[in-house]
Design an enzyme around this catalytic site. Structure first.
Site, PDB file in Angstrom:
ATOM      1  N   HIS A   6       0.831  -1.210   0.000  1.00  0.00           N
ATOM      2  CA  HIS A   6       0.000   0.000   0.000  1.00  0.00           C
ATOM      3  C   HIS A   6       0.861   1.255   0.000  1.00  0.00           C
ATOM      4  O   HIS A   6       0.836   2.038   0.947  1.00  0.00           O
ATOM      5  CB  HIS A   6      -0.938  -0.009   1.204  1.00  0.00           C
ATOM      6  N   GLU A  23      -5.947  -8.372   2.870  1.00  0.00           N
ATOM      7  CA  GLU A  23      -5.603  -9.479   3.765  1.00  0.00           C
ATOM      8  C   GLU A  23      -6.861 -10.043   4.441  1.00  0.00           C
ATOM      9  O   GLU A  23      -7.039 -11.264   4.528  1.00  0.00           O
ATOM     10  CB  GLU A  23      -4.612  -8.993   4.826  1.00  0.00           C
ATOM     11  N   ASN A  60      -1.299  -0.229   8.563  1.00  0.00           N
ATOM     12  CA  ASN A  60      -0.324  -0.087   9.647  1.00  0.00           C
ATOM     13  C   ASN A  60       0.096   1.368   9.806  1.00  0.00           C
ATOM     14  O   ASN A  60       0.338   1.832  10.923  1.00  0.00           O
ATOM     15  CB  ASN A  60       0.860  -1.034   9.444  1.00  0.00           C
TER      16      ASN A  60
HETATM   17  S1  SF4 Z   1       3.471  -5.496   7.755  1.00  0.00           S
HETATM   18 FE1  SF4 Z   1       3.788  -7.508   8.697  1.00  0.00          FE
HETATM   19  S2  SF4 Z   1       2.359  -8.882   7.644  1.00  0.00           S
HETATM   20 FE2  SF4 Z   1       2.561  -7.024   6.379  1.00  0.00          FE
HETATM   21  S3  SF4 Z   1       4.203  -7.527   4.939  1.00  0.00           S
HETATM   22 FE3  SF4 Z   1       5.162  -6.526   6.710  1.00  0.00          FE
HETATM   23  S4  SF4 Z   1       5.834  -8.220   8.062  1.00  0.00           S
HETATM   24 FE4  SF4 Z   1       4.322  -9.046   6.606  1.00  0.00          FE
END
Ligand code: SF4
Length: 398
Positions: free
Chosen positions: A76, A168, A306
């Site tokens: 993203h 996801e 995130n």
């Molecule tokens: S944020 Fe976590 S789940 Fe997503 S790609 Fe990175 S390590 Fe993998």
């Protein structure tokens, strides 16, 4: 910020940045003019993103004569996706797809599955077409998948703390549905409270279909029957503290309905937040607590879960701005996403007068190049310039 263009589309681009390297290798702090910059202990590209991006590069090099598709955004971050598109990579769907893309796949095409994984239906379609599949699914994403399968096997309904539109979570839902299981997706505390009210019988079962977003319930979900036994997982990039609270709420609702002893049988949990997300959130918490910050700037794509959650850690304590990069920032205005919602906000007067300490971090899908450019833009807004080479921890006063 525009992406660089290349004569050779197979020449790998390094997302590293000297300013960020200096901050990483030093104390994570420098002063220029009236601005002190403090960075979180860890930030930026995680292992899974690094790996996914490298696998696209490998596919470009390995299949130079074949059409290379991404199922959707590889990660993203719009700059990284635009960069691959500029090199001839095609997108089957999402914001980078050509409207005519869907359905054009041939058996000799190569299709890359993003780090978030893919739905069961997508994988079946790709296998039917017979194209070559490059699967960059992050191993951390597999963890909630495995757990949901054990819930399905034992007759439990899965409650996913996640965003219903996130790739996801869509993949997790499709996996559960493909095995005949049931699920509920809750994005936040308020939605979890609604599920709890139904478990306790304080709200009628039908309220879930009325008030949760479309796609949050498995097909034919019967809240009266399907909330008897519940197992929780979470999208790997959610806010850890919120996940813990949601687990606690649901467990308590089941205990209120069934009693403590039965709750041990009827409730299971597994925190499936990935290590990179957890470490980045912990590092921002440390920065927020000990950094004496006047404001925080968090760099990452608006679709990035995130990144959004990193912004929420600081929000409420001081202004915390989620920006996509240097283009979001002008001396008199900052364009940013509302940390608690979907709105884009324009905030004038974001840079206080006098000496100011600004915390910086970046989401797991944000290249260092973007964070470095953003820091330089912020300093320029305050009338401070940095030399090209920056000594770690140096108080640089031009
Ligand atoms: S944020 Fe976590 S789940 Fe997503 S790609 Fe990175 S390590 Fe993998």
């Amino acid at each position: 910020m525009s992406v660089d263009r290349y004569d050779n589309p197979f020449e790998r681009y390094s997302y590293k940045n000297p300013l960020i390297e200096a901050l990483r290798n030093g104390q994570g702090e420098l002063t220029a003019g009236r601005v002190t910059v403090r960075t979180a202990r860890t930030f930026g590209f995680c292992w899974g993103v690094d790996r996914a991006v490298a696998m696209v590069w490998d596919a470009l090099a390995q299949f130079p004569e074949r059409r290379l598709w991404l199922l959707d955004q590889i990660i993203h971050n719009p700059h990284v996706n635009a960069d691959f598109k500029a090199r001839g990579v095609r997108f089957l769907r999402g914001p980078f797809a050509d409207p005519s893309s869907e359905g054009e796949l041939h058996a000799d095409d190569v299709v890359v599955i993003p780090a978030f994984s893919a739905t069961v239906e997508d994988m079946q379609h790709l296998r039917l077409v017979g194209c070559t599949i490059v699967d960059t699914t992050c191993p951390w994403v597999i963890k909630p998948h495995k757990r949901t399968l054990s819930y399905v096997k034992d007759g439990f309904t899965t409650v996913i703390h996640g965003l219903v539109r996130h790739e996801e979570t869509r993949a997790s839902c499709s996996l559960i549905a493909s095995r005949g299981g049931r699920y509920v997706v809750v994005a936040d505390h308020a939605q979890a409270e609604l599920v709890c009210a139904v478990i306790r019988g304080q709200e009628p079962p039908g309220v879930l279909a009325e008030r949760l977003p479309e796609g949050a319930l498995s097909r034919g979900f019967d809240a009266a029957a399907d909330l008897r036994q519940i197992g929780t997982v979470n999208q790997t990039t959610m806010l850890a503290s919120e996940t813990r609270e949601i687990e606690r709420l649901i467990r308590q609702a089941i205990a209120d309905r069934d009693g403590e002893t039965a709750a041990r049988e009827n409730f299971r949990e597994l925190n499936t937040i990935c290590r990179a997300t957890q470490e980045n959130q912990d590092a921002v918490e440390e920065l927020a607590q000990g950094g004496a910050l006047d404001l925080m700037i968090v760099v990452g794509g608006y679709d990035s879960s995130n990144t959004r959650n990193l912004t929420r850690v600081g929000a409420g304590r001081f202004p915390s701005y989620h920006v996509t990069g240097p283009d979001s920032i002008k001396p008199d205005e900052i364009v940013h996403r509302d940390p608690g919602g979907e709105r884009l906000l324009r905030t004038p007067g974001w840079l206080p007068p006098g000496e100011v300490t600004i915390g910086f971090t970046a989401g797991a899908s944000t290249p260092d190049t973007l964070l470095g450019a953003t820091i330089r833009t912020v300093l320029a807004c305050a009338g401070a310039m940095l030399p090209e080479t920056v000594a770690p921890g140096a108080a640089t006063r031009p």
